[in-house]
Design a protein around this motif. Structure first.
Motif, PDB file in Angstrom:
ATOM      1  N   ALA A   1       0.880  -0.997  -0.248  1.00  0.00           N
ATOM      2  CA  ALA A   1      -0.097   0.529   0.053  1.00  0.00           C
ATOM      3  C   ALA A   1       1.323   0.863   0.140  1.00  0.00           C
ATOM      4  O   ALA A   1       1.757   0.789   0.710  1.00  0.00           O
ATOM      5  CB  ALA A   1      -1.174  -0.092   1.501  1.00  0.00           C
ATOM      6  N   THR A   2       0.212   2.428  -0.489  1.00  0.00           N
ATOM      7  CA  THR A   2       1.257   3.503  -0.626  1.00  0.00           C
ATOM      8  C   THR A   2       1.277   4.380   0.464  1.00  0.00           C
ATOM      9  O   THR A   2       2.640   4.686   0.726  1.00  0.00           O
ATOM     10  CB  THR A   2       0.466   4.445  -1.250  1.00  0.00           C
ATOM     11  OG1 THR A   2      -0.703   4.662  -0.744  1.00  0.00           O
ATOM     12  CG2 THR A   2       0.102   3.914  -2.980  1.00  0.00           C
TER      13      THR A   2
ATOM     14  N   ASN B   1      -1.549  -3.839  -4.945  1.00  0.00           N
ATOM     15  CA  ASN B   1      -2.488  -2.635  -4.316  1.00  0.00           C
ATOM     16  C   ASN B   1      -3.855  -3.562  -3.447  1.00  0.00           C
ATOM     17  O   ASN B   1      -4.182  -4.002  -3.816  1.00  0.00           O
ATOM     18  CB  ASN B   1      -2.588  -1.614  -5.287  1.00  0.00           C
ATOM     19  CG  ASN B   1      -3.522  -0.494  -3.870  1.00  0.00           C
ATOM     20  OD1 ASN B   1      -4.042  -0.334  -3.834  1.00  0.00           O
ATOM     21  ND2 ASN B   1      -2.047   0.201  -2.619  1.00  0.00           N
TER      22      ASN B   1
ATOM     23  N   VAL C   1      -3.406   5.437  -5.968  1.00  0.00           N
ATOM     24  CA  VAL C   1      -2.226   4.732  -6.335  1.00  0.00           C
ATOM     25  C   VAL C   1      -1.675   5.252  -8.026  1.00  0.00           C
ATOM     26  O   VAL C   1      -0.297   5.059  -7.591  1.00  0.00           O
ATOM     27  CB  VAL C   1      -2.739   2.911  -6.759  1.00  0.00           C
ATOM     28  CG1 VAL C   1      -1.723   2.654  -6.689  1.00  0.00           C
ATOM     29  CG2 VAL C   1      -3.245   2.118  -5.237  1.00  0.00           C
TER      30      VAL C   1
ATOM     31  N   VAL D   1       0.087  -3.230 -11.780  1.00  0.00           N
ATOM     32  CA  VAL D   1      -0.644  -3.058 -10.171  1.00  0.00           C
ATOM     33  C   VAL D   1      -1.905  -3.526 -10.889  1.00  0.00           C
ATOM     34  O   VAL D   1      -2.778  -2.981 -10.477  1.00  0.00           O
ATOM     35  CB  VAL D   1      -0.518  -1.927  -9.598  1.00  0.00           C
ATOM     36  CG1 VAL D   1      -0.645  -1.733  -8.543  1.00  0.00           C
ATOM     37  CG2 VAL D   1       1.382  -1.351  -9.489  1.00  0.00           C
TER      38      VAL D   1
END
Length: 424
Positions: free
Chosen positions: A316-317, A347, A355, A368
């Motif tokens: 995850a970011t 993700n 994202v 992704v």
């Protein structure tokens, strides 16, 4: 790759080198204080908060408290975590650990498992062993590694060895009876890490708090690691000794037993309707899935890559270790792509806009797939990120790695694992 660590533990141990400012001696006084002690006891507490009602129950299950102590040269104990209320969410068990100076015994009573290991001569030597924390389990006790480091023969060296890769920005403040040292967790992102040291009385370490506001974490998401009720000790107390029941199973690594117990993943990440439980541990057949791609209208289907070696990396970011690890994993897999290696950075539960913006900012262009509801993560038993899964040409899960440690070590091990599977 480094052994598993929880999301919270990874966020708090991502690392820094707290070099002191010329006119401030708070950190040096802290090191000198602990070096003069024979031992100490402390209550460790991790607190996670969020404003997102969808994540509230899961986040609350991560809050916990663990008492413990360390006495030079090598006796220590941590108790199984307490403090998380039963809200229907599974909580990763924290092991109880006891070292009498000769043998380290680790156990999780709720799982009826235990492990034993030979004690190192002192805490400095112990912390140099890259796998000891996972064999013995203290790496899964949030803050436990810092307690051991401060009781090492050279607390400065040992403490800073646990805080790798962050540039200190030289800002000090004083308030709330504490000195505040700020470091940059990620110079590119400008994410800060705060360390608090008592400003009145003895210079005890009070806690860590990463500032996640610029990291892509959900708004209102906070993590705090607190060190409370420090007490100087002249000898190891009677508390903490572990009695192993005769019907408990002995394991080689206590952390591995804990991770296997979490294979079902948090209930809050289940899809609706709830999918059938699928075992995706090492040696099991990987569950098939298809997910929409971030970059296109197509989808990523695991079945379509049968006959190739597939690497899935759940991320995850807002997860700093994920962000640090992805370039390493994607780089190795790109080098081996012409030999039949496929990489997908799955993700976990974020919106496409967030994202996509993050990928553009990082100039990343790898595949992704978007696991928007966490259903695929649930099938693979993801309970902490980053979580990578390596699947062989026959669709069998061959390796599972949780967490991200040393980049060079990770690259070397990943490359060796992939080349071995390519050759099969």
């Amino acid at each position: 790759m480094k052994a598993p660590i929880s999301i919270v533990a990874l966020a708090l141990s991502a690392g820094a080198c707290f070099a002191q400012q010329a006119d401030e001696k708070a950190i040096e006084r802290m090191y000198e204080h602990y070096q003069q002690l024979q031992g100490c006891s402390v209550n460790l507490g991790v607190s996670v908060k969020t404003d997102d009602p969808m994540m509230a129950a899961f986040v609350e299950s991560m809050n916990r408290k663990s008492p413990g102590y360390a006495v030079k040269p090598n006796r220590f104990a941590f108790w199984e975590a307490e403090g998380a209320e039963d809200n229907g969410m599974p909580m990763m068990p924290t092991p109880s650990i006891y070292s009498d100076g000769a043998t380290v015994t680790s156990a999780v009573a709720s799982l009826s498992v235990y492990a034993t290991d030979e004690a190192d001569e002192d805490f400095g030597v112990l912390l140099e062993d890259m796998t000891a924390g996972m064999r013995q389990g203290w790496q899964l006790v949030p803050g436990g590694n810092f307690v051991l480091a401060l009781m090492a023969p050279d607390p400065k060296s040992a403490f800073e060895s646990q805080l790798q890769g962050i540039t200190y920005d030289g800002v000090f403040g004083e308030g709330d009876d504490a000195y505040h040292a700020y470091s940059t967790m990620d110079p590119e992102e400008g994410t800060k890490m705060e360390m608090r040291i008592a400003a009145t009385g003895e210079p005890w370490l009070m806690g860590f708090k990463p500032d996640l506001s610029g990291s892509g974490a959900p708004e209102g998401f906070e993590v705090l690691l607190a060190f409370d009720d420090w007490t100087a000790l002249s000898d190891a107390p009677a508390e903490g000794k572990i009695t192993v029941d005769e019907d408990w199973d002995e394991v080689e690594m206590i952390s591995e037993a804990i991770m296997l117990s979490m294979q079902g993943g948090p209930a809050g990440m289940q899809a609706e309707p709830e999918p059938e439980p699928v075992s995706a541990g090492e040696g099991d057949e990987a569950p098939n899935f298809a997910l929409p791609m971030l970059q296109s209208e197509g989808e990523f289907s695991l079945a379509s890559h049968r006959g190739k070696v597939v690497v899935l990396d759940f991320w995850a970011t807002w997860c700093p270790p994920c962000v640090k690890g992805l370039p390493v994993v994607s780089g190795v897999t790109a080098d081996l792509a012409d030999k039949g290696v496929v990489f997908a950075a799955v993700n976990l539960m974020e919106d496409a806009e967030t994202v996509a913006a993050f990928m553009k900012k990082k100039s990343w262009d790898f595949a992704v797939p978007m696991d928007a509801d966490g259903a695929v993560a649930q099938q693979f038993g993801v309970s902490g990120i980053p979580h990578s899964v390596i699947i062989d040409k026959k669709g069998i899960v061959r390796h599972v790695h949780i967490g991200f440690g040393d980049a060079a070590e990770t690259e070397k091990k990943l490359r060796a694992e992939l080349e071995a599977l390519i050759a099969e």
